[in-house]
Write a protein that holds these residues in place. Sequence first.
Motif, PDB file in Angstrom:
ATOM      1  N   GLU A   1       0.827  -1.209   0.000  1.00 46.16           N
ATOM      2  CA  GLU A   1       0.000   0.000   0.000  1.00 46.16           C
ATOM      3  C   GLU A   1       0.862   1.260   0.000  1.00 46.16           C
ATOM      4  OE1 GLU A   1      -2.550  -0.463   3.401  1.00 46.16           O
ATOM      5  OE2 GLU A   1      -3.746  -2.037   2.438  1.00 46.16           O
ATOM      6  N   VAL A   2       1.924   1.262   0.799  1.00 39.12           N
ATOM      7  CA  VAL A   2       2.822   2.413   0.856  1.00 39.12           C
ATOM      8  C   VAL A   2       3.528   2.602  -0.487  1.00 39.12           C
ATOM      9  CG1 VAL A   2       4.971   3.287   1.907  1.00 39.12           C
ATOM     10  CG2 VAL A   2       3.143   2.365   3.357  1.00 39.12           C
ATOM     11  N   SER A   3       3.988   1.522  -1.079  1.00 36.91           N
ATOM     12  CA  SER A   3       4.651   1.605  -2.389  1.00 36.91           C
ATOM     13  C   SER A   3       3.702   2.140  -3.449  1.00 36.91           C
ATOM     14  CB  SER A   3       5.196   0.238  -2.797  1.00 36.91           C
ATOM     15  OG  SER A   3       6.220  -0.158  -1.912  1.00 36.91           O
ATOM     16  N   ALA A   4       2.468   1.661  -3.444  1.00 36.13           N
ATOM     17  CA  ALA A   4       1.474   2.130  -4.415  1.00 36.13           C
ATOM     18  C   ALA A   4       1.171   3.613  -4.199  1.00 36.13           C
ATOM     19  CB  ALA A   4       0.203   1.299  -4.314  1.00 36.13           C
ATOM     20  N   TRP A   5       1.035   4.007  -2.939  1.00 36.08           N
ATOM     21  CA  TRP A   5       0.769   5.412  -2.636  1.00 36.08           C
ATOM     22  C   TRP A   5       1.930   6.282  -3.105  1.00 36.08           C
ATOM     23  CZ3 TRP A   5       2.938   9.501  -0.158  1.00 36.08           C
ATOM     24  CH2 TRP A   5       2.104  10.605   0.093  1.00 36.08           C
ATOM     25  N   GLN A   6       3.132   5.838  -2.819  1.00 31.76           N
ATOM     26  CA  GLN A   6       4.320   6.605  -3.202  1.00 31.76           C
ATOM     27  C   GLN A   6       4.408   6.746  -4.722  1.00 31.76           C
ATOM     28  OE1 GLN A   6       7.954   5.081  -1.579  1.00 31.76           O
ATOM     29  NE2 GLN A   6       9.095   6.932  -2.047  1.00 31.76           N
TER      30      GLN A   6
ATOM     31  N   ALA B   1       1.910   6.736  -6.783  1.00 32.76           N
ATOM     32  CA  ALA B   1       0.814   7.603  -7.212  1.00 32.76           C
ATOM     33  C   ALA B   1       1.021   9.062  -6.800  1.00 32.76           C
ATOM     34  CB  ALA B   1      -0.511   7.090  -6.644  1.00 32.76           C
ATOM     35  N   HIS B   2       1.925   9.304  -5.866  1.00 31.29           N
ATOM     36  CA  HIS B   2       2.171  10.665  -5.354  1.00 31.29           C
ATOM     37  C   HIS B   2       3.671  10.989  -5.382  1.00 31.29           C
ATOM     38  CE1 HIS B   2      -1.630   9.321  -3.524  1.00 31.29           C
ATOM     39  NE2 HIS B   2      -2.009  10.577  -3.698  1.00 31.29           N
TER      40      HIS B   2
ATOM     41  N   ALA C   1       4.803  14.274  -3.483  1.00 30.32           N
ATOM     42  CA  ALA C   1       4.168  14.507  -2.179  1.00 30.32           C
ATOM     43  C   ALA C   1       5.051  15.391  -1.315  1.00 30.32           C
ATOM     44  CB  ALA C   1       3.912  13.184  -1.482  1.00 30.32           C
TER      45      ALA C   1
ATOM     46  N   GLU D   1       2.545  15.387   3.619  1.00 31.58           N
ATOM     47  CA  GLU D   1       1.776  14.292   3.047  1.00 31.58           C
ATOM     48  C   GLU D   1       2.468  12.947   3.283  1.00 31.58           C
ATOM     49  OE1 GLU D   1      -0.418  16.583  -0.677  1.00 31.58           O
ATOM     50  OE2 GLU D   1       1.662  15.932  -0.897  1.00 31.58           O
TER      51      GLU D   1
ATOM     52  N   MET E   1       1.003   9.730   5.463  1.00 27.82           N
ATOM     53  CA  MET E   1       0.958   8.358   4.950  1.00 27.82           C
ATOM     54  C   MET E   1       1.670   7.403   5.911  1.00 27.82           C
ATOM     55  SD  MET E   1       3.082   5.974   3.179  1.00 27.82           S
ATOM     56  CE  MET E   1       4.395   7.105   2.837  1.00 27.82           C
TER      57      MET E   1
ATOM     58  N   GLN F   1      -0.471   6.812   8.977  1.00 27.37           N
ATOM     59  CA  GLN F   1      -1.567   5.879   8.687  1.00 27.37           C
ATOM     60  C   GLN F   1      -1.053   4.446   8.655  1.00 27.37           C
ATOM     61  OE1 GLN F   1      -3.180   7.333   4.990  1.00 27.37           O
ATOM     62  NE2 GLN F   1      -4.814   8.437   6.028  1.00 27.37           N
TER      63      GLN F   1
END
Length: 123
Positions: free
Chosen positions: A29-34, A36-37, A40, A44, A48, A51
């Motif tokens: 999830e962290v890799s995907a968020w990173q 996508a952003h 950041a 931000e 993350m 969370q």
Amino acid sequence: MAHNPEFEEQKAAELQAAMKAVVATIDAEVSAWQAAHPHATFTELEGMVLQARKKYGESLMHALVAQREEVRPVPGPQCPACGAEMHYKGPKQRRIVSSIGETDLERGYYYCPQCQRGVFPPG
């Protein structure tokens, strides 16, 4: 309860496997968020990470609580209000909110027929 090293090792291995799975999920999830952003801000990124830390803490707390064995005293505990013996009513689910986050617990629930009061004895 008697000390059983094999049982305790098995429980420890199960906990370790469960938490490795949680870490793998959070890492993905962290890799995907990173990804996508990519631009950041520090704030931000910090949000993350907080969370992810909260999710890990909640998962660890849930796993540790779920790993405990439920032990029902026989006879039931005394009612704190009237002193009568309380009756076991089975497991009930309860949501606990702590400084770590929210955790769902399933614990033995006892009821006093005289006072009509229920309790979850300490686990």
